[in-house]
Design an enzyme around this catalytic site. Structure first.
Site, PDB file in Angstrom:
ATOM      1  N   CYS A  78       8.624  45.728  -3.547  1.00 17.76           N
ATOM      2  CA  CYS A  78       9.223  46.106  -4.915  1.00 17.76           C
ATOM      3  C   CYS A  78       9.325  44.648  -5.486  1.00 17.76           C
ATOM      4  O   CYS A  78       8.268  44.102  -5.930  1.00 17.76           O
ATOM      5  CB  CYS A  78      10.544  46.896  -4.905  1.00 17.76           C
ATOM      6  SG  CYS A  78      11.142  47.453  -6.653  1.00 17.76           S
ATOM      7  N   HIS A 176       9.092  51.688  -2.573  1.00 15.08           N
ATOM      8  CA  HIS A 176       9.817  51.375  -1.412  1.00 15.08           C
ATOM      9  C   HIS A 176       9.379  52.301   0.044  1.00 15.08           C
ATOM     10  O   HIS A 176       9.882  53.448  -0.250  1.00 15.08           O
ATOM     11  CB  HIS A 176      11.216  51.857  -1.801  1.00 15.08           C
ATOM     12  CG  HIS A 176      11.901  50.761  -2.743  1.00 15.08           C
ATOM     13  ND1 HIS A 176      12.607  49.770  -2.417  1.00 15.08           N
ATOM     14  CD2 HIS A 176      12.059  50.801  -4.366  1.00 15.08           C
ATOM     15  CE1 HIS A 176      13.042  49.053  -3.432  1.00 15.08           C
ATOM     16  NE2 HIS A 176      12.715  49.667  -4.544  1.00 15.08           N
ATOM     17  N   GLU A 178      10.619  52.271   2.718  1.00 19.79           N
ATOM     18  CA  GLU A 178      11.793  52.471   3.522  1.00 19.79           C
ATOM     19  C   GLU A 178      12.614  53.610   3.111  1.00 19.79           C
ATOM     20  O   GLU A 178      13.539  54.223   3.568  1.00 19.79           O
ATOM     21  CB  GLU A 178      12.750  51.375   3.553  1.00 19.79           C
ATOM     22  CG  GLU A 178      13.500  50.968   2.157  1.00 19.79           C
ATOM     23  CD  GLU A 178      12.864  50.097   1.243  1.00 19.79           C
ATOM     24  OE1 GLU A 178      13.512  49.922   0.179  1.00 19.79           O
ATOM     25  OE2 GLU A 178      11.641  50.037   1.321  1.00 19.79           O
TER      26      GLU A 178
END
Length: 194
Positions: A78, A176, A178
């Site tokens: 990001c 993202h 994750e």
């Protein structure tokens, strides 16, 4: 060991949790001595470009990353991806690490910030091994990088922009991983194998 760079403004715990879930040892640190022992580095990021790059520079982590990336894979996530570029127009004008060409600009169309799941296309890196064209990743951002020679994936949101870049050992993803379920975990696993 995977080093997660802590400059005081990153999405550290969710990145650490994802890396640990994949069975990798990790350390979150701003101490270069601790990061020196890591075979991979992750530079997460949330917030504003100006404050983030200033925090990196205040800790000497900008120079450290520019040295380490010569022989160590680095993944910017990001805002961390945006730091890899030459400059950002956020809050005026700021210089980035300059590893990849281009400038970070604000979206002028659509709902800003761009939040939610979006397809990623033009996958052209081992970072995307085993990931299907058009795979969905989770985005939260108001600024974007134009498509350039460093682009290894792109996304459409009122315009085409770089959703992933590569320059030498530096990789960056605007989304993202994750927070992107199994597909995001696959991308992180691929990074750990590069």
């Amino acid at each position: 060991m995977i080093g997660i760079v802590d400059y005081g403004a990153g999405n550290l715990q969710s990145v650490k949790k994802a890396v640990c879930y994949l069975g990798e040892k990790t350390i979150v640190s701003a101490e270069t001595r601790q990061l020196d022992g890591c075979s991979r580095l992750i530079l997460p990021g949330v917030g504003s470009f100006g404050a983030g790059i200033a925090a990196l520079r205040a800790r000497g982590l900008d120079a450290y990353l520019l040295t380490r990336v010569k022989d160590t894979p680095l993944l910017g996530i990001c805002l961390g991806m945006q730091f890899l570029l030459a400059e950002s127009e956020e809050e005026g004008s700021f210089t980035g690490l300059g590893l990849a060409a281009g400038k970070v600009s604000r979206f002028m169309q659509g709902k800003v910030p761009h939040v939610g799941w979006n397809g990623v296309y033009g996958l052209s890196s081992p970072l995307f091994y085993g990931i299907e064209e058009g795979a969905q990743f989770y985005f939260v951002h108001s600024y974007f990088a134009d498509v350039s020679a460093n682009t290894i994936a792109r996304t459409e949101y009122f315009r085409s922009f770089s959703s992933a870049v590569k320059a030498g050992n530096a990789y960056g993803v605007q989304f993202h991983p994750e927070k992107s379920g199994d597909t995001g975990l696959r991308l992180l696993r691929n990074f750990m194998r590069i």
